[in-house]
Scaffold this active site. Structure first.
Site, PDB file in Angstrom:
ATOM      1  N   TYR A  54       0.761  -1.212   0.037  1.00 36.40           N
ATOM      2  CA  TYR A  54      -0.013   0.048  -0.075  1.00 36.40           C
ATOM      3  C   TYR A  54       0.836   1.258   0.112  1.00 36.40           C
ATOM      4  O   TYR A  54       0.339   2.290  -0.270  1.00 36.40           O
ATOM      5  CB  TYR A  54      -0.907   0.181   1.160  1.00 36.40           C
ATOM      6  CG  TYR A  54      -1.920  -0.969   1.276  1.00 36.40           C
ATOM      7  CD1 TYR A  54      -2.339  -1.823  -0.211  1.00 36.40           C
ATOM      8  CD2 TYR A  54      -2.583  -1.295   2.315  1.00 36.40           C
ATOM      9  CE1 TYR A  54      -3.100  -2.662   0.094  1.00 36.40           C
ATOM     10  CE2 TYR A  54      -3.619  -2.486   2.226  1.00 36.40           C
ATOM     11  CZ  TYR A  54      -3.999  -3.153   1.168  1.00 36.40           C
ATOM     12  OH  TYR A  54      -5.065  -4.080   1.099  1.00 36.40           O
ATOM     13  N   LYS A  66       3.815 -15.306   1.351  1.00 34.13           N
ATOM     14  CA  LYS A  66       3.743 -15.926   0.166  1.00 34.13           C
ATOM     15  C   LYS A  66       5.298 -16.419  -0.548  1.00 34.13           C
ATOM     16  O   LYS A  66       5.491 -15.919  -1.364  1.00 34.13           O
ATOM     17  CB  LYS A  66       2.877 -15.317  -1.160  1.00 34.13           C
ATOM     18  CG  LYS A  66       1.360 -15.408  -0.867  1.00 34.13           C
ATOM     19  CD  LYS A  66       0.817 -16.575  -1.110  1.00 34.13           C
ATOM     20  CE  LYS A  66       0.761 -16.881  -2.630  1.00 34.13           C
ATOM     21  NZ  LYS A  66      -0.006 -18.099  -3.022  1.00 34.13           N
ATOM     22  N   ASP A 102      -2.527 -18.119   1.209  1.00 36.83           N
ATOM     23  CA  ASP A 102      -3.918 -18.872   0.744  1.00 36.83           C
ATOM     24  C   ASP A 102      -4.464 -19.796   1.403  1.00 36.83           C
ATOM     25  O   ASP A 102      -5.480 -19.974   1.584  1.00 36.83           O
ATOM     26  CB  ASP A 102      -3.570 -19.042  -0.962  1.00 36.83           C
ATOM     27  CG  ASP A 102      -2.429 -19.892  -1.021  1.00 36.83           C
ATOM     28  OD1 ASP A 102      -1.282 -19.738   0.002  1.00 36.83           O
ATOM     29  OD2 ASP A 102      -2.145 -20.474  -2.208  1.00 36.83           O
ATOM     30  N   ASP A 115      -4.812  -7.247   5.898  1.00 39.64           N
ATOM     31  CA  ASP A 115      -6.164  -6.544   5.656  1.00 39.64           C
ATOM     32  C   ASP A 115      -7.235  -7.437   5.364  1.00 39.64           C
ATOM     33  O   ASP A 115      -8.380  -7.503   5.967  1.00 39.64           O
ATOM     34  CB  ASP A 115      -5.750  -5.630   4.159  1.00 39.64           C
ATOM     35  CG  ASP A 115      -7.049  -4.548   4.142  1.00 39.64           C
ATOM     36  OD1 ASP A 115      -7.901  -4.447   5.077  1.00 39.64           O
ATOM     37  OD2 ASP A 115      -6.825  -3.890   3.212  1.00 39.64           O
ATOM     38  N   ASP A 137     -10.105  -9.184   8.285  1.00 39.92           N
ATOM     39  CA  ASP A 137     -11.789  -8.998   8.065  1.00 39.92           C
ATOM     40  C   ASP A 137     -12.155 -10.522   8.017  1.00 39.92           C
ATOM     41  O   ASP A 137     -13.349 -10.565   8.442  1.00 39.92           O
ATOM     42  CB  ASP A 137     -12.042  -8.558   6.768  1.00 39.92           C
ATOM     43  CG  ASP A 137     -12.075  -6.857   6.938  1.00 39.92           C
ATOM     44  OD1 ASP A 137     -11.436  -6.304   8.015  1.00 39.92           O
ATOM     45  OD2 ASP A 137     -12.513  -6.279   6.160  1.00 39.92           O
TER      46      ASP A 137
END
Ligand code: NAD
Length: 368
Positions: free
Chosen positions: A142, A192, A225, A249, A253
């Site tokens: 970001y 990852k 994942d 992020d 959630d």
């Protein structure tokens, strides 16, 4: 010794309503537990814009830097939607996070037994769940450069850059290991590394810090994942999940929603240790200012009360009092006391925002 200091920034919409209930708890701790805080209050967001023309004044920023912890309600509302970007209510919140350099975002996913049926997953998968996600908040994709939309030949290309330095990884890893010491001594580090160099570096740095400074903590590594899959399959396998800004992020959630209503979700954002050894810290509910229900006594104050409980635990070394507050909330929910957002098919005893606060204080009284 000086009392611990707390700056309350209630903000907009339901912010002041839910904060009024936290103040009841703070009052109770002073009266019944001899735990007195130096509480100051100030404006943030639209409320600060209305009074001063900016969403956070320099004076308020300086106060936030000086206290042991900041407790924030929520900011924003339709009235401010057309303001210039620079003075929008959310800019006040972003300024606090940036200038306090709050790089570790803590998002617990805790399932209160009485609300286990609110989850979209089966009761036995989520009942008793207690996970803490530590998300790196100030770096990563970001913020990385280069970023932008550029022209390449005949077409445009959108670019963002995942970028982490060793020190950015190391400081958030330390936050996660310190947390794990106060919980189940287990950290799952998520990246990852199979397809991203930043993930390889992340894994190396986290492992090195654990080996050198936290040998008592069990550390495992997981691809993001797979972590998403595991969170909805067997979430109780996790204690602390440490991850970067982007994966955090999404995963936070996902994990939060395992447990039901937005009105129940607290958070903390921590920075570097201050001179007194405590981290710079801001605590706030995950929800926003909920203009659709503001001023109607419908807001659930539990997310903000749980955020204050996190402050007790992580900024004020009052873990026992935090546990007492969480137990009082568990009791009130078990008794069927419900704000509107928690009303399920099985009904319950409807209460207002203030009524919920009163019930929690009564349960605290009963705990003595
Ligand atoms: P929201 O979180 O304010 O509300 C989403 C829905 O959840 C609404 O229906 C609301 O009534 C409900 N809700 C939220 N908190 C609740 C509570 N404590 N009890 C009961 N119900 C609750 O999100 P939104 O509607 O997308 O945004 C409203 C405003 O809040 C916008 O201006 C937005 O920018 C701002 N916002 C601020 C923050 C923050 O201050 N950290 C976070 C998100 C949104």
């Amino acid at each position: 010794m000086a009392n611990p200091s707390l700056l309350i920034l209630a903000g907009d919409g339901i912010g002041p309503e839910v904060m009024a209930e936290v103040k009841k708890i703070i009052g109770w701790l002073g009266d019944k537990r001899g735990l007195v805080f130096d509480v100051s209050e100030d404006l943030v967001g639209g409320a600060a814009y209305d009074a001063h023309g900016v969403p956070l004044t320099d004076e308020t920023m300086a106060k936030a830097q000086a206290v042991d912890a900041v407790l924030l309600g929520a900011v924003g509302g339709p009235k401010y939607d057309t303001l210039d970007f620079a003075v929008k209510p959310e800019r006040g919140l972003l300024r606090l996070r940036k200038e306090m350099d709050l790089y570790a975002n803590l998002r617990p996913a805790q399932c209160f037994d009485a609300l286990a049926d609110f989850s979209s997953l089966k009761r036995d998968v989520v009942a008793g769940l207690d996970i803490m996600i530590v998300r790196e908040l100030t770096s990563g994709v970001y913020f990385g450069e280069p970023r932008g939309i550029f022209t390449e030949g005949n077409e445009r290309v959108g670019i963002n850059t995942q970028r982490y330095t060793e020190s950015q990884i190391a400081r958030v890893a330390r936050s996660a290991f310190e947390l794990a010491k106060r919980r189940g001594n287990k950290v799952t580090s998520v990246e990852k590394a199979n397809v991203m160099e930043s993930g390889i570096l992340w894994r190396e740095v986290v492992q090195k810090i654990r080996d050198e400074d936290y040998p008592e903590i069990a550390l495992n590594h997981m691809y993001a994942d797979n972590c998403a899959m595991q969170l909805v399959r067997t979430p109780k396998q996790f204690d602390v999940i440490l991850t970067d800004n982007l994966f955090g992020d999404i995963l936070s959630d996902c994990a939060a929603m395992l447990t039901g209503s937005l009105g129940m979700l607290p958070s903390a954002s921590l920075g570097a240790p201050m001179a007194n050894g405590r981290p710079k810290a801001m605590y706030e509910p995950v929800h926003g200012s909920a203009p659709d229900i503001a001023g109607q006594g419908k807001a659930n104050p539990i997310a903000t009360i749980l955020s204050f409980a996190m402050a007790l635990r992580y900024s004020f070394d009052q873990g026992d009092e935090a546990t007492r507050i969480e137990a009082a909330i568990e009791k009130v929910l078990a008794d069927g006391i419900r704000t509107a957002d928690l009303m399920g098919p099985d009904g319950g005893v409807p209460v207002t925002t203030s009524g919920m606060g009163d019930h929690i204080v009564a349960a605290l009284d009963a705990s003595l």
